[in-house]
Design a protein around this motif. Sequence first.
Motif, mmCIF file in Angstrom:
data_model
loop_
_atom_site.group_PDB
_atom_site.id
_atom_site.type_symbol
_atom_site.label_atom_id
_atom_site.label_comp_id
_atom_site.label_asym_id
_atom_site.label_seq_id
_atom_site.Cartn_x
_atom_site.Cartn_y
_atom_site.Cartn_z
ATOM 1 N N TYR A 1 0.844 -1.192 0.000
ATOM 2 C CA TYR A 1 0.000 0.000 0.000
ATOM 3 C C TYR A 1 0.884 1.249 0.000
ATOM 4 C CZ TYR A 1 1.177 -0.649 4.891
ATOM 5 O OH TYR A 1 1.868 -0.848 6.055
ATOM 6 N N PRO A 2 0.309 2.388 -0.378
ATOM 7 C CA PRO A 2 1.099 3.619 -0.434
ATOM 8 C C PRO A 2 1.409 4.155 0.958
ATOM 9 C CG PRO A 2 -1.194 4.102 -0.911
ATOM 10 C CD PRO A 2 -1.087 2.612 -0.784
ATOM 11 N N ILE A 3 2.640 4.639 1.128
ATOM 12 C CA ILE A 3 3.009 5.224 2.426
ATOM 13 C C ILE A 3 3.416 6.693 2.295
ATOM 14 C CG2 ILE A 3 3.673 2.994 3.395
ATOM 15 C CD1 ILE A 3 6.641 4.020 3.137
ATOM 16 N N GLU A 4 3.772 7.106 1.068
ATOM 17 C CA GLU A 4 4.127 8.508 0.834
ATOM 18 C C GLU A 4 3.840 8.829 -0.628
ATOM 19 O OE1 GLU A 4 7.813 11.468 1.897
ATOM 20 O OE2 GLU A 4 8.341 9.661 0.775
ATOM 21 N N VAL A 5 3.271 10.009 -0.850
ATOM 22 C CA VAL A 5 3.046 10.471 -2.218
ATOM 23 C C VAL A 5 3.686 11.842 -2.349
ATOM 24 C CG1 VAL A 5 0.760 11.449 -1.709
ATOM 25 C CG2 VAL A 5 1.329 10.802 -4.039
ATOM 26 N N GLY B 1 1.849 10.529 9.624
ATOM 27 C CA GLY B 1 1.107 10.404 8.373
ATOM 28 C C GLY B 1 -0.237 11.100 8.405
ATOM 29 N N TYR B 2 -0.727 11.436 7.238
ATOM 30 C CA TYR B 2 -2.039 12.048 7.079
ATOM 31 C C TYR B 2 -3.055 10.973 6.710
ATOM 32 C CZ TYR B 2 0.244 16.576 7.094
ATOM 33 O OH TYR B 2 0.968 17.678 7.457
ATOM 34 N N PRO B 3 -4.309 11.117 7.152
ATOM 35 C CA PRO B 3 -5.346 10.147 6.789
ATOM 36 C C PRO B 3 -5.523 10.074 5.264
ATOM 37 C CG PRO B 3 -6.124 11.601 8.537
ATOM 38 C CD PRO B 3 -4.814 12.159 8.056
ATOM 39 N N VAL B 4 -5.898 8.891 4.773
ATOM 40 C CA VAL B 4 -6.031 8.681 3.327
ATOM 41 C C VAL B 4 -6.985 9.698 2.687
ATOM 42 C CG1 VAL B 4 -5.380 6.241 3.341
ATOM 43 C CG2 VAL B 4 -7.768 6.861 3.603
ATOM 44 N N VAL B 5 -8.043 10.075 3.378
ATOM 45 C CA VAL B 5 -9.008 11.039 2.834
ATOM 46 C C VAL B 5 -8.335 12.390 2.594
ATOM 47 C CG1 VAL B 5 -11.137 12.329 3.313
ATOM 48 C CG2 VAL B 5 -11.014 9.911 3.856
ATOM 49 N N GLU B 6 -7.510 12.822 3.538
ATOM 50 C CA GLU B 6 -6.822 14.109 3.383
ATOM 51 C C GLU B 6 -5.834 14.073 2.223
ATOM 52 O OE1 GLU B 6 -5.143 16.014 6.853
ATOM 53 O OE2 GLU B 6 -6.756 15.203 8.093
ATOM 54 N N VAL B 7 -5.115 12.972 2.079
ATOM 55 C CA VAL B 7 -4.136 12.857 1.002
ATOM 56 C C VAL B 7 -4.845 12.830 -0.362
ATOM 57 C CG1 VAL B 7 -2.264 11.470 0.021
ATOM 58 C CG2 VAL B 7 -2.451 11.731 2.508
ATOM 59 N N ALA B 8 -5.944 12.082 -0.458
ATOM 60 C CA ALA B 8 -6.705 12.029 -1.706
ATOM 61 C C ALA B 8 -7.277 13.404 -2.050
ATOM 62 C CB ALA B 8 -7.820 10.989 -1.598
ATOM 63 N N ARG B 9 -7.791 14.097 -1.052
ATOM 64 C CA ARG B 9 -8.347 15.444 -1.271
ATOM 65 C C ARG B 9 -7.247 16.403 -1.732
ATOM 66 N NH1 ARG B 9 -10.740 16.531 3.719
ATOM 67 N NH2 ARG B 9 -12.425 15.166 3.076
ATOM 68 N N TRP B 10 -6.079 16.311 -1.091
ATOM 69 C CA TRP B 10 -4.946 17.153 -1.468
ATOM 70 C C TRP B 10 -4.535 16.887 -2.916
ATOM 71 C CZ3 TRP B 10 0.048 15.034 -2.376
ATOM 72 C CH2 TRP B 10 1.004 15.991 -2.705
ATOM 73 N N TRP C 1 -1.327 1.766 -6.530
ATOM 74 C CA TRP C 1 -1.353 2.351 -5.180
ATOM 75 C C TRP C 1 -2.255 3.583 -5.108
ATOM 76 C CZ3 TRP C 1 4.499 1.583 -5.613
ATOM 77 C CH2 TRP C 1 4.842 0.299 -5.179
ATOM 78 N N LEU C 2 -2.281 4.369 -6.172
ATOM 79 C CA LEU C 2 -3.151 5.539 -6.232
ATOM 80 C C LEU C 2 -4.617 5.100 -6.206
ATOM 81 C CD1 LEU C 2 -2.674 8.603 -6.490
ATOM 82 C CD2 LEU C 2 -2.975 8.336 -8.956
ATOM 83 N N SER C 3 -4.939 4.058 -6.966
ATOM 84 C CA SER C 3 -6.309 3.524 -6.976
ATOM 85 C C SER C 3 -6.712 3.029 -5.593
ATOM 86 C CB SER C 3 -6.431 2.383 -7.982
ATOM 87 O OG SER C 3 -6.212 2.859 -9.286
ATOM 88 N N LEU C 4 -5.790 2.370 -4.912
ATOM 89 C CA LEU C 4 -6.051 1.876 -3.561
ATOM 90 C C LEU C 4 -6.313 3.036 -2.604
ATOM 91 C CD1 LEU C 4 -6.019 -0.797 -1.845
ATOM 92 C CD2 LEU C 4 -3.635 -0.233 -1.319
ATOM 93 N N LEU C 5 -5.502 4.072 -2.705
ATOM 94 C CA LEU C 5 -5.671 5.251 -1.861
ATOM 95 C C LEU C 5 -7.041 5.878 -2.067
ATOM 96 C CD1 LEU C 5 -4.104 7.459 -0.024
ATOM 97 C CD2 LEU C 5 -3.937 8.699 -2.171
ATOM 98 N N PHE C 6 -7.410 6.117 -3.324
ATOM 99 C CA PHE C 6 -8.694 6.754 -3.603
ATOM 100 C C PHE C 6 -9.869 5.845 -3.244
ATOM 101 C CE2 PHE C 6 -6.272 10.007 -5.726
ATOM 102 C CZ PHE C 6 -7.062 11.132 -5.567
ATOM 103 N N HIS C 7 -9.719 4.546 -3.459
ATOM 104 C CA HIS C 7 -10.772 3.603 -3.081
ATOM 105 C C HIS C 7 -11.056 3.699 -1.580
ATOM 106 C CE1 HIS C 7 -13.109 -0.070 -2.700
ATOM 107 N NE2 HIS C 7 -12.268 -0.442 -1.748
ATOM 108 N N GLY D 1 -12.812 6.701 -0.462
ATOM 109 C CA GLY D 1 -14.193 6.827 -0.928
ATOM 110 C C GLY D 1 -14.357 7.962 -1.925
ATOM 111 N N MET D 2 -13.304 8.213 -2.698
ATOM 112 C CA MET D 2 -13.319 9.324 -3.657
ATOM 113 C C MET D 2 -12.835 8.836 -5.023
ATOM 114 S SD MET D 2 -11.374 12.088 -1.208
ATOM 115 C CE MET D 2 -11.334 13.394 -2.418
ATOM 116 N N LEU D 3 -13.101 9.647 -6.035
ATOM 117 C CA LEU D 3 -12.555 9.399 -7.364
ATOM 118 C C LEU D 3 -11.499 10.454 -7.655
ATOM 119 C CD1 LEU D 3 -15.828 8.724 -9.388
ATOM 120 C CD2 LEU D 3 -14.079 7.048 -8.730
#
Length: 164
Positions: free
Chosen positions: A19-23, A65-74, A96-102, A105-107
Amino acid sequence: MTLPILLDIEASGFGRGSYPIEVGLARSDGSTCAFLIQPLDEWTHWDPKAELLHGISRGRLKREGYPVVEVARWLNDELSEAGIAYSDSWGYDNTWLSLLFHHAGMLPRFRLEALRRLLNDRQLALWKRTKEALIAERGIRRHRAGEDARLLQLTYLRTLDSTT
């Protein structure tokens, strides 16, 4: 000249369960930014060899780390206007990007493309040597997402200059 936006992801390892740990991003103006990602409870895969490469511990991810929702929103905020970013490891980074967004709960409001699509044959021939020269010249620390994204962007720029 507007540079292509480069995206890089560091992960818990390779293969099933990673899974992704840093973007990180290298923006079109050359500035960079990166965020550590808090692992979800079900993200348990951890490869000690990957940690040796990137130097990020699971404990640090939990603390900083930041929550996945915050990273996806960013990412959406950063990339929706441009609509596209490029990766040199598209197969892994896109997964990994698809996993993060999944899990967020975002596209994504952008698409990730393979960096190779931007390169001509001459650039491809110069790529490895140019990238290694930049690492040596600038003392770039590898396997951190923001630095790696900028390295790719600088390599792109220098190989482009070499083709004219």
